[in-house]
Design an enzyme around this catalytic site. Structure first.
Site, mmCIF file in Angstrom:
data_model
loop_
_atom_site.group_PDB
_atom_site.id
_atom_site.type_symbol
_atom_site.label_atom_id
_atom_site.label_comp_id
_atom_site.label_asym_id
_atom_site.label_seq_id
_atom_site.Cartn_x
_atom_site.Cartn_y
_atom_site.Cartn_z
ATOM 1 C CG ASP A 431 -0.360 -0.411 2.488
ATOM 2 O OD1 ASP A 431 0.863 -0.656 2.521
ATOM 3 O OD2 ASP A 431 -1.086 -0.501 3.489
ATOM 4 C CG MET B 1 -1.344 -5.836 1.633
ATOM 5 S SD MET B 1 0.275 -5.358 1.174
ATOM 6 C CE MET B 1 1.137 -6.765 1.815
ATOM 7 C CB CYS B 2 -5.752 -2.064 3.723
ATOM 8 S SG CYS B 2 -5.428 -3.721 3.238
ATOM 9 N N GLY B 3 -6.095 0.614 4.171
ATOM 10 C CA GLY B 3 -6.399 1.756 5.005
ATOM 11 C C GLY B 3 -7.461 1.363 6.014
#
Lengths: 658, 300
Positions: A431, B1-3
């Site tokens: 990310d 993997m992210c928000g």
């Protein structure tokens, strides 16, 4: 003053307008910034950009000469990699404030997050509040001023530079020490604070590198070189190379370091043959007629792709590992053969830029020589994650090669054993990498192909991440890939062979239905056009050649690249040794070698009945060994071995090309 | 993997947590455009609420619903209400038995994604706005919620791999996570030996099960988060929610971002400030970044 409203403009439009204002010398005010990322990145003109609110990641990053004022808070990596200029933040900053700055002034009035000033080279980072842990992590130079408290591990693994702390220090990092303030330190700090309307009346504690880890305790002893072609022969367990290795470890008490790649035998392209008889290929110059080898790399998102006369690149190798003369010769050969050259780690040379028609700029974790101006004059960009010779580790450059000239271009102290960080400060997951990709594209106006260089480890997973993160191309480097210096344990044992790498990459992309969408550039042990064509048939779009180009240009494969006194003037920064290198002659040799690669590729294409090298496919290959068949899924046809006399014919052909 | 994002209103009531979380997740959607999920806490229901992910084709869906019905019958659970939207099938059941055994068997047969009396987990492929269009998340009111946007990298885009994860076997607990747990297999095997089942290979599911196990042993959420920081190895910022609390934990290296805003009315926490900005458009906000290796909980 021009006002830009980010509630009306997307960030790409806004950055284009900011850069236009820069060219016209007009200051900019940003309203409704909404903590958006990449505000003002890539600006190279001395204007002021005022942000009325909060900014996201990379505010003011990859810029030179501009001034930024942010009213409220900023996210990660404010002022990323700025050369000169300033950023003033009214509120708090997230992690890695002032990462990799090369002379800028960054002022945070509030608190700042962890790893502030990571890998910074020069300039001042000043925090009015408290700093989270590892301020000054791996810094190479410059000054950090913290008026409040500093959390754990201040200055962890710093090589040089100074950290001044006005408040409490929770703990010091590795290899640091507290020293007395030098005459002039306080005056200089007060002058700085004064300029930014700040003041401080307490006592500063000064933290610097203790310098005990900047060099290996024991250097590699001088030994008689055992060239690659000897040391790679696995005649017995206790051969001369193994014995020598054990003796030397007994002496230095640590792992060994050497140049070149894995020397142990692994299944490779020699274990694969063409499925059909290709002896009918013509062996004169006519072989090039009517065969398309031209290859474009990196247009997936509308950038201007590299336009190569054949699917071959010169592999990234740094000025540092190699001498300036060699980088010039490689750049010239790349132009003469219509292929691309790469900067590798450590910055771009003017002569290299002039000689090469198509030049890839490599961007690495240590941010050594990485700057916006070289990005803007490159033809493609490539972010380095790792390489085949040492997946998961950063580059190594031994002290003898870290000359004053080299230290200057990289922004590091002279004469240290340079061990580049193993990971990017701002890429700790897929990310983060998405956001980094955006920054790089924003800073260069979405015009340049963007690649990622990866050592072959978990390729099946990594390739999907690369695809998802929006790269135009991947340079994938197998176990056999070479380097200027790495530990032998890693060289020989970490990573997977090039043959497995290409197969995992192709399979991985097929699993997410993305086969063919993102260009695969394979490297690691590609020695000629025959290997290159096999790699293309397995699914690569292009290959990258490093070691073979070195050998064509005079390398004797003695594997002493790390020592710094290369006898033929290639892997050295010693002017005396470099003088032995004849740029004009070696550039021609390298060029002629690449022309032989071209002939081989064309001949095989023609013999297999195609007119385009990219038409060759898996059906044209068979595996000669069970191992190669297992790795690639190709048919196992050991009998084809008897039919490999064509290799001799092609070798003969390449001789004629020269 | 992210928000990630979370919101908790300190005063009880029917706050617009659905709409609030949608706009917070919309703010950080660039961190993960593939799927979006919400764990929302509203009024406590009489019946146990179960939400499943079922195939979207008619035949597949009815097969899945039938096998769910059979299991319910076996466990003497009666359906009091049901609805089916998109890839999701939601029921309210009267149930008084052993929840752990019931849900364990249920999870072997069907993709159970949410279990609770006040919790509802809604997750699917697409952005926050797209998921809202399908499930009307915006109309949800309550006291607190956590949510997640996912970037699918190593695994495929599938609704069941989206966050939040519910804590297998324990009702009304959900987590969202940003990062990677590197001692995943070691910790998973340890929990499997204690008879916990895992239904994805997603490391975030481990966080949910780990915390549930601690809570089942009678630990306070606070203490569970404290041990999580040492027991879980890797990079993480995660949020956890129970019917009365939300909490966060952050790894020792602060490798994953997180910002926090607290005022008299609310606690808001998110991967990036842009999500917090959505709560106060056009205003300067005083956010802070929690220190590495810290945790905290807030109660209603």
């Amino acid at each position: 003053m021009v006002t830009l409203d980010l509630s009306q403009l997307d960030i790409t439009q806004a950055n284009e307008k900011i850069r236009q204002c820069g060219r016209e010398g007009v200051d900019v005010e940003i309203i409704n910034p909404d903590a958006r990322h990449n505000i003002g990145v890539g600006l190279v003109d001395p204007i002021t950009v005022k942000v009325k609110g909060s900014a996201g990641y990379f505010c003011g990053g990859l810029s030179d000469g501009a001034h930024y004022e942010i009213e409220s808070n900023v996210g990660w990596a404010v002022g990323d990699n700025i050369y000169t200029g300033s950023v003033v933040v009214g509120g708090n900053a997230g992690a890695i404030a002032g990462v990799a700055i090369r002379g800028a002034e960054i002022v945070i009035h509030g608190n700042m997050g962890s790893r502030a000033g990571q890998v910074m080279k020069a300039g001042t980072l000043c925090c009015g509040g408290n700093a989270a842990f590892m301020s000054g992590y791996m810094m190479y130079g410059g000054r950090i001023i913290i008026l409040g408290d500093a959390a754990e591990k201040v200055g962890q693994d710093m090589s040089a530079g100074e950290i001044f702390i006005g408040g409490e220090i929770e703990s010091l990092g590795n290899d640091t020490e507290i020293v007395d303030m030098a005459p002039g330190d306080l005056e200089s700090i007060n002058e700085f604070l004064d300029r930014y309307g700040m003041s401080f009346s307490g006592q500063f504690t000064k933290v610097v590198s203790a310098g005990k880890k900047l060099r290996y305790g024991n250097s590699e002893p001088r030994t008689r070189p055992q060239p690659f072609f000897i040391s790679s022969q696995s005649s017995s367990y206790w051969n001369a190379k193994v014995q020598e290795d054990i003796w030397i470890k007994g002496e230095v008490g640590r792992y060994r370091i050497r140049g070149y790649g894995a020397s142990k035998p692994v299944p490779h392209l020699n274990d694969i043959a063409f499925a059909r008889d290709i002896t009918q290929a013509p062996s004169d110059a006519s072989v090039l007629e009517g065969i398309n080898l031209r290859t474009k790399v990196g247009g997936r998102f509308g950038a201007k792709p590299l336009d190569l006369s054949m699917p071959v690149m010169i592999a990234p190798m740094s000025f540092g590992a190699l001498s300036r003369s060699v980088k010039i010769a490689l750049a010239r050969a790349s132009r003469l053969s219509g292929i691309s050259e790469s900067t590798g780690e450590g910055g771009m040379l003017d002569e290299q830029r002039e000689e090469a028609d198509q030049l890839i700029f490599q961007m690495l974790s240590g941010r050594l020589g990485w700057n916006i101006k070289d990005m803007l004059r490159a033809d493609a960009l490539e972010i380095y994650i790792s390489q085949g010779a040492k997946p998961g580790l950063g580059g190594q450059l031994m002290a003898k090669k870290v000359t004053p000239e080299l230290a200057k271009i990289r922004g590091i102290p002279e004469g240290i054993d340079l061990r580049s960080p193993s990971r990017h400060p701002d890429v700790l997951g897929a990310d983060d990498l998405v956001i980094k990709v955006d920054e790089l594209r924003e800073a260069t106006g979405h015009k340049k192909p963007l690649g990622i260089k990866m050592g072959a480890g978990r390729v099946n997973d990594d390739i999907k991440i690369a695809y998802k993160d929006g790269f135009d191309f991947v340079e994938l480097d197998g176990l056999q890939g070479s380097t200027g210096a790495a530990s032998t344990e890693v060289l020989e044992n970490v990573g997977i062979p090039t043959l497995s790498a290409i197969q995992e990459a192709v399979d991985g992309l097929a699993e997410i239905e993305a086969k063919g969408d993102m260009h695969l550039v394979l490297m690691g042990g590609i020695k000629d056009g025959i290997d290159a064509v096999k790699m293309l048939a397995l699914g690569a779009h292009c290959v990258s050649i490093g070691t073979a180009a070195m050998i064509a240009g005079g390398c004797i494969a003695c594997m002493q690249c790390h020592v710094g006194s290369c006898p033929v003037g290639i892997a050295t920064q010693d002017k005396g040794h470099e003088a032995r290198y004849d740029i004009d002659r070696q550039a021609q040799n390298i060029h002629r070698y690449f022309e032989s690669v071209r002939w081989q590729m064309a001949a095989i294409t023609k013999a297999l009945g195609y007119d385009d090298v990219h038409s060759i496919n898996r059906d044209d290959l068979v595996a000669l060994t069970p191992e190669a068949a297992e790795m690639t899924g190709l048919r196992y046809v050991p009998g084809q071995r008897d039919n490999t006399q064509h290799d001799d014919k092609l070798t003969d052909l390449s001789r004629k090309a020269g | 993997m992210c928000g990630i994002a979370g919101i908790l209103y300190k005063q009880p009531g029917n706050h617009e947590i659905g709409n609030t979380l949608i706009s917070m997740l919309d703010g950080c959607q660039h961190r993960g455009p593939d799927s979006t999920g919400f764990a929302l806490y509203g009024d406590k229901n009489e019946q146990l609420q179960l939400r499943f992910i079922v195939p979207t084709d008619e035949a597949g869906k009815s097969t899945a619903i039938n096998s769910i019905a059979n299991l319910l019958e076996k466990h003497n659970a009666k359906i009091a209400a049901e609805e089916s939207v998109g890839c999701s099938y939601k029921i309210g059941v009267d149930f008084g038995g052993d929840l752990l055994a019931f849900t364990k068997e249920m999870e072997e047969q069907a993709k159970l994604v949410s279990v609770g009396y006040s919790l509802d987990i809604i997750k699917d492929d697409g952005t926050a706005r797209e998921v809202d269009e399908r499930y009307d998340v915006g109309s949800f009111t309550g006291t607190h919620a956590i949510g997640h946007v996912r970037l699918a990298t190593e695994s495929a885009v599938r609704p069941e791999a989206a966050h939040p994860f519910w804590a297998t076997g324990f009702e009304d607990i959900a987590i969202v996570h940003n990062g990677q747990i590197t001692n995943y297999w070691k910790m998973r095997r340890r929990l499997e030996r204690r008879d916990y089942a895992f239904h994805t290979d997603n490391d975030s599911e481990l966080v949910a099960v780990y915390l549930a196990d601690k809570l089942a042993q009678g630990e306070k959420l606070d203490d569970a988060l404290k041990t999580a920081i040492d027991d879980l190895d890797g990079t993480f910022s995660f949020l956890v929610s129970t019917p009365t609390e939300i909490g966060y934990a952050k790894d020792h290296l602060a490798a994953k971002p997180m910002v926090l805003l607290e005022n008299d009315e609310m606690i808001a926490v998110a991967s990036e400030e842009v999500s917090l900005n959505r709560l106060f458009p056009g205003q300067a906000i005083n956010s802070t970044e929690p220190a590495p290796g810290t945790y905290k909980t807030w109660s209603l």
